[in-house]
Design a protein around this motif. Sequence first.
Motif, PDB file in Angstrom:
ATOM      1  N   MET A  17      39.941  91.645  34.226  1.00 32.19           N
ATOM      2  CA  MET A  17      39.625  90.613  35.209  1.00 32.19           C
ATOM      3  C   MET A  17      38.471  89.739  34.713  1.00 32.19           C
ATOM      4  O   MET A  17      38.489  88.549  34.922  1.00 32.19           O
ATOM      5  CB  MET A  17      39.283  91.266  36.543  1.00 32.19           C
ATOM      6  N   ILE A  18      37.471  90.346  34.078  1.00 32.62           N
ATOM      7  CA  ILE A  18      36.331  89.572  33.585  1.00 32.62           C
ATOM      8  C   ILE A  18      36.797  88.527  32.577  1.00 32.62           C
ATOM      9  O   ILE A  18      36.422  87.370  32.662  1.00 32.62           O
ATOM     10  CB  ILE A  18      35.248  90.498  32.977  1.00 32.62           C
ATOM     11  N   ARG A  19      37.615  88.919  31.625  1.00 31.97           N
ATOM     12  CA  ARG A  19      38.092  87.962  30.612  1.00 31.97           C
ATOM     13  C   ARG A  19      38.900  86.833  31.258  1.00 31.97           C
ATOM     14  O   ARG A  19      38.787  85.689  30.856  1.00 31.97           O
ATOM     15  CB  ARG A  19      38.923  88.671  29.555  1.00 31.97           C
ATOM     16  N   ALA A  49      32.145 102.426  42.101  1.00 32.03           N
ATOM     17  CA  ALA A  49      31.127 102.804  43.087  1.00 32.03           C
ATOM     18  C   ALA A  49      31.489 102.338  44.490  1.00 32.03           C
ATOM     19  O   ALA A  49      31.263 103.064  45.466  1.00 32.03           O
ATOM     20  CB  ALA A  49      29.766 102.245  42.678  1.00 32.03           C
ATOM     21  N   ARG A  50      32.037 101.141  44.597  1.00 34.13           N
ATOM     22  CA  ARG A  50      32.392 100.585  45.906  1.00 34.13           C
ATOM     23  C   ARG A  50      33.854 100.856  46.270  1.00 34.13           C
ATOM     24  O   ARG A  50      34.311 100.441  47.324  1.00 34.13           O
ATOM     25  CB  ARG A  50      32.122  99.079  45.933  1.00 34.13           C
ATOM     26  N   GLN A  51      34.553 101.527  45.367  1.00 38.33           N
ATOM     27  CA  GLN A  51      35.973 101.855  45.554  1.00 38.33           C
ATOM     28  C   GLN A  51      36.786 100.612  45.908  1.00 38.33           C
ATOM     29  O   GLN A  51      37.568 100.598  46.856  1.00 38.33           O
ATOM     30  CB  GLN A  51      36.145 102.945  46.608  1.00 38.33           C
ATOM     31  N   ILE A  52      36.601  99.589  45.109  1.00 36.25           N
ATOM     32  CA  ILE A  52      37.308  98.329  45.323  1.00 36.25           C
ATOM     33  C   ILE A  52      38.716  98.455  44.758  1.00 36.25           C
ATOM     34  O   ILE A  52      38.896  98.736  43.583  1.00 36.25           O
ATOM     35  CB  ILE A  52      36.562  97.159  44.658  1.00 36.25           C
ATOM     36  N   ALA A  53      39.701  98.226  45.607  1.00 32.98           N
ATOM     37  CA  ALA A  53      41.093  98.388  45.189  1.00 32.98           C
ATOM     38  C   ALA A  53      41.882  97.086  45.263  1.00 32.98           C
ATOM     39  O   ALA A  53      42.809  96.882  44.484  1.00 32.98           O
ATOM     40  CB  ALA A  53      41.774  99.452  46.028  1.00 32.98           C
ATOM     41  N   SER A  54      41.540  96.198  46.177  1.00 30.39           N
ATOM     42  CA  SER A  54      42.358  94.995  46.353  1.00 30.39           C
ATOM     43  C   SER A  54      42.071  93.973  45.251  1.00 30.39           C
ATOM     44  O   SER A  54      40.935  93.833  44.779  1.00 30.39           O
ATOM     45  CB  SER A  54      42.128  94.372  47.719  1.00 30.39           C
ATOM     46  N   ASP A  55      43.108  93.253  44.875  1.00 28.14           N
ATOM     47  CA  ASP A  55      42.962  92.225  43.841  1.00 28.14           C
ATOM     48  C   ASP A  55      41.983  91.138  44.260  1.00 28.14           C
ATOM     49  O   ASP A  55      41.206  90.648  43.447  1.00 28.14           O
ATOM     50  CB  ASP A  55      44.320  91.599  43.514  1.00 28.14           C
ATOM     51  N   GLY A  56      42.010  90.769  45.527  1.00 25.71           N
ATOM     52  CA  GLY A  56      41.112  89.731  46.014  1.00 25.71           C
ATOM     53  C   GLY A  56      39.651  90.126  45.891  1.00 25.71           C
ATOM     54  O   GLY A  56      38.813  89.324  45.466  1.00 25.71           O
ATOM     55  N   GLU A  57      39.340  91.359  46.262  1.00 28.45           N
ATOM     56  CA  GLU A  57      37.952  91.842  46.148  1.00 28.45           C
ATOM     57  C   GLU A  57      37.539  91.963  44.694  1.00 28.45           C
ATOM     58  O   GLU A  57      36.391  91.647  44.344  1.00 28.45           O
ATOM     59  CB  GLU A  57      37.806  93.194  46.833  1.00 28.45           C
ATOM     60  N   ARG A  58      38.445  92.405  43.845  1.00 27.24           N
ATOM     61  CA  ARG A  58      38.144  92.525  42.411  1.00 27.24           C
ATOM     62  C   ARG A  58      37.885  91.145  41.803  1.00 27.24           C
ATOM     63  O   ARG A  58      36.975  90.959  41.005  1.00 27.24           O
ATOM     64  CB  ARG A  58      39.267  93.233  41.672  1.00 27.24           C
TER      65      ARG A  58
END
Length: 66
Positions: free
Chosen positions: A1-3, A31-40
């Motif tokens: 996602m960063i790239r 740490a935040r248990q982020i799973a959704s594409d939008g949040e990522r």
Amino acid sequence: MIREKMSASQTPMQEEDVAICQRVYDHICAARQIASDGEREELAIQILHFYQHGVKDQGSLERLLL
């Protein structure tokens, strides 16, 4: 996602810069248990924003985002 988000940015980054951002991204997602594409996606954007505005230390980035 960063790239992916980095390619949309106008500021070129070195491989070391990308590695720092990726480590922060991976750590915060876990740490935040982020799973959704939008949040990522939003997290990746935030990391790159802070990094490009001078927050270059991994620990500082993580503290800002946790």
